[in-house]
Write a protein that holds these residues in place. Structure first.
Motif, PDB file in Angstrom:
ATOM      1  N   ASP A  15       5.032   2.641  27.855  1.00 14.73           N
ATOM      2  CA  ASP A  15       6.233   2.606  27.016  1.00 14.73           C
ATOM      3  C   ASP A  15       7.517   2.427  27.814  1.00 14.73           C
ATOM      4  O   ASP A  15       8.530   1.962  27.277  1.00 14.73           O
ATOM      5  CB  ASP A  15       6.340   3.891  26.185  1.00 14.73           C
ATOM      6  N   ASP A  16       7.493   2.796  29.098  1.00 16.09           N
ATOM      7  CA  ASP A  16       8.694   2.722  29.932  1.00 16.09           C
ATOM      8  C   ASP A  16       8.726   1.480  30.817  1.00 16.09           C
ATOM      9  O   ASP A  16       9.526   1.394  31.752  1.00 16.09           O
ATOM     10  CB  ASP A  16       8.791   3.974  30.817  1.00 16.09           C
ATOM     11  N   PHE A  17       7.859   0.512  30.534  1.00 18.04           N
ATOM     12  CA  PHE A  17       7.774  -0.657  31.409  1.00 18.04           C
ATOM     13  C   PHE A  17       9.109  -1.404  31.465  1.00 18.04           C
ATOM     14  O   PHE A  17       9.736  -1.662  30.442  1.00 18.04           O
ATOM     15  CB  PHE A  17       6.671  -1.600  30.934  1.00 18.04           C
ATOM     16  N   ASP A  18       9.500  -1.771  32.681  1.00 14.96           N
ATOM     17  CA  ASP A  18      10.766  -2.472  32.905  1.00 14.96           C
ATOM     18  C   ASP A  18      10.481  -3.967  33.087  1.00 14.96           C
ATOM     19  O   ASP A  18       9.964  -4.382  34.124  1.00 14.96           O
ATOM     20  CB  ASP A  18      11.458  -1.908  34.148  1.00 14.96           C
ATOM     21  N   PHE A  19      10.823  -4.761  32.100  1.00 15.42           N
ATOM     22  CA  PHE A  19      10.558  -6.190  32.150  1.00 15.42           C
ATOM     23  C   PHE A  19      11.368  -6.912  33.221  1.00 15.42           C
ATOM     24  O   PHE A  19      11.071  -8.058  33.560  1.00 15.42           O
ATOM     25  CB  PHE A  19      10.815  -6.828  30.782  1.00 15.42           C
TER      26      PHE A  19
ATOM     27  N   THR B 204      -3.187  -1.955  30.685  1.00 22.64           N
ATOM     28  CA  THR B 204      -2.777  -0.573  30.462  1.00 22.64           C
ATOM     29  C   THR B 204      -2.608   0.169  31.782  1.00 22.64           C
ATOM     30  O   THR B 204      -3.479   0.103  32.653  1.00 22.64           O
ATOM     31  CB  THR B 204      -3.824   0.165  29.606  1.00 22.64           C
ATOM     32  N   LYS B 205      -1.512   0.853  31.928  1.00 20.74           N
ATOM     33  CA  LYS B 205      -1.306   1.666  33.117  1.00 20.74           C
ATOM     34  C   LYS B 205      -2.201   2.896  33.034  1.00 20.74           C
ATOM     35  O   LYS B 205      -2.164   3.655  32.070  1.00 20.74           O
ATOM     36  CB  LYS B 205       0.157   2.099  33.217  1.00 20.74           C
ATOM     37  N   GLY B 206      -3.077   3.062  34.039  1.00 23.43           N
ATOM     38  CA  GLY B 206      -4.018   4.175  34.039  1.00 23.43           C
ATOM     39  C   GLY B 206      -4.426   4.545  35.445  1.00 23.43           C
ATOM     40  O   GLY B 206      -3.859   4.042  36.425  1.00 23.43           O
TER      41      GLY B 206
ATOM     42  N   ASN C 240       0.899   0.389  24.199  1.00 22.20           N
ATOM     43  CA  ASN C 240       1.695   0.129  23.001  1.00 22.20           C
ATOM     44  C   ASN C 240       2.194  -1.312  23.017  1.00 22.20           C
ATOM     45  O   ASN C 240       3.167  -1.640  23.692  1.00 22.20           O
ATOM     46  CB  ASN C 240       2.879   1.103  22.940  1.00 22.20           C
ATOM     47  N   TRP C 241       1.551  -2.173  22.256  1.00 23.61           N
ATOM     48  CA  TRP C 241       1.900  -3.595  22.264  1.00 23.61           C
ATOM     49  C   TRP C 241       3.260  -3.885  21.669  1.00 23.61           C
ATOM     50  O   TRP C 241       3.784  -4.992  21.823  1.00 23.61           O
ATOM     51  CB  TRP C 241       0.825  -4.393  21.523  1.00 23.61           C
ATOM     52  N   GLU C 242       3.857  -2.918  21.008  1.00 19.41           N
ATOM     53  CA  GLU C 242       5.188  -3.119  20.444  1.00 19.41           C
ATOM     54  C   GLU C 242       6.208  -3.458  21.522  1.00 19.41           C
ATOM     55  O   GLU C 242       7.185  -4.166  21.260  1.00 19.41           O
ATOM     56  CB  GLU C 242       5.643  -1.861  19.693  1.00 19.41           C
ATOM     57  N   ILE C 243       5.969  -2.983  22.757  1.00 16.93           N
ATOM     58  CA  ILE C 243       6.928  -3.264  23.824  1.00 16.93           C
ATOM     59  C   ILE C 243       6.986  -4.755  24.143  1.00 16.93           C
ATOM     60  O   ILE C 243       7.988  -5.250  24.653  1.00 16.93           O
ATOM     61  CB  ILE C 243       6.631  -2.466  25.115  1.00 16.93           C
TER      62      ILE C 243
END
Length: 206
Positions: free
Chosen positions: A100-104, A121-123, A134-137
């Motif tokens: 959710d916090d990914f910086d484009f 996915t970050k894991g 969350n694909w909404e990002i």
């Protein structure tokens, strides 16, 4: 992909790409000869923080058509590979782990030195975590560079994928969601794909 017989069976489904993981710290590590598969299928080597000479050796040995960089490879590293692949075109797919916090803004330096981005996915693992992000990002995706969607994708995500495709289509950017990368949700065991499940998934998009 890992088992030669399973590779041949999946190849009959005519995927656009087929991945072979050359990262030793995974149960999906590939250390064999790739059987003959249709030339239209792009053989893709997956690497994690690997040296350029090793990547080049694998590309030559297995006649790879694409490479997927799944580590912390820099834009300069990708640029060097792009130059080396000038004579023998090999697609470069750069992976970014998303949450959710990914910086484009991280993508900017890679724009002109790769062919595609891939969002996973970050894991805890370098891929194969079996969960979606969350694909909404992705609706905030600022680039015109097409991308692969990855991360825990299974049959139950079909409708969400179609919704995301429709979103980009309405924005006039129907080419952005370029490919769907499926893996763990279609495995009977690491590297062994369930043919019946893959067939069913493909039919949903035909």
């Amino acid at each position: 992909m890992k088992n030669p017989e399973n590779i041949s069976k999946v190849a009959r489904l005519q995927p656009d790409y087929m991945g072979f993981i050359f990262y030793k710290k995974t149960p999906r590590h590939f250390d064999a000869e790739i059987p003959e598969i249709p030339s239209k299928i792009k053989k893709t080597g997956v690497f994690v923080n690997e040296a350029i000479d090793v990547i080049l050796e694998k590309v030559k040995k297995h006649d790879l058509n694409a490479i997927q960089l799944h580590g912390e490879e820099s834009a300069a590293f990708c640029a060097e590979l792009k130059i080396l692949f000038t004579q023998t075109p090999v697609e470069i797919i750069k992976v970014f782990s998303a949450n959710d916090d990914f910086d484009f803004k991280l993508l900017k330096d890679f724009e002109n030195v790769i062919d595609y981005f891939l969002f996973d996915t970050k894991g805890k693992n370098k891929g194969g975590n079996g969960i979606t992000f969350n694909w909404e990002i992705l609706k905030n995706y600022p680039s015109n560079r097409p991308f692969f969607l990855s991360g825990g994708i299974g049959p139950q995500e079909v409708e969400e994928i179609k919704e995301l495709q429709t979103y980009f289509l309405k924005k006039g950017k129907d080419n952005l969601l370029y490919a769907i990368d499926v893996n763990s949700k279609f495995e009977d065991q690491p590297g062994q794909k369930n043919i019946e499940n893959l067939e069913g998934f493909l039919k949903e998009f035909n």
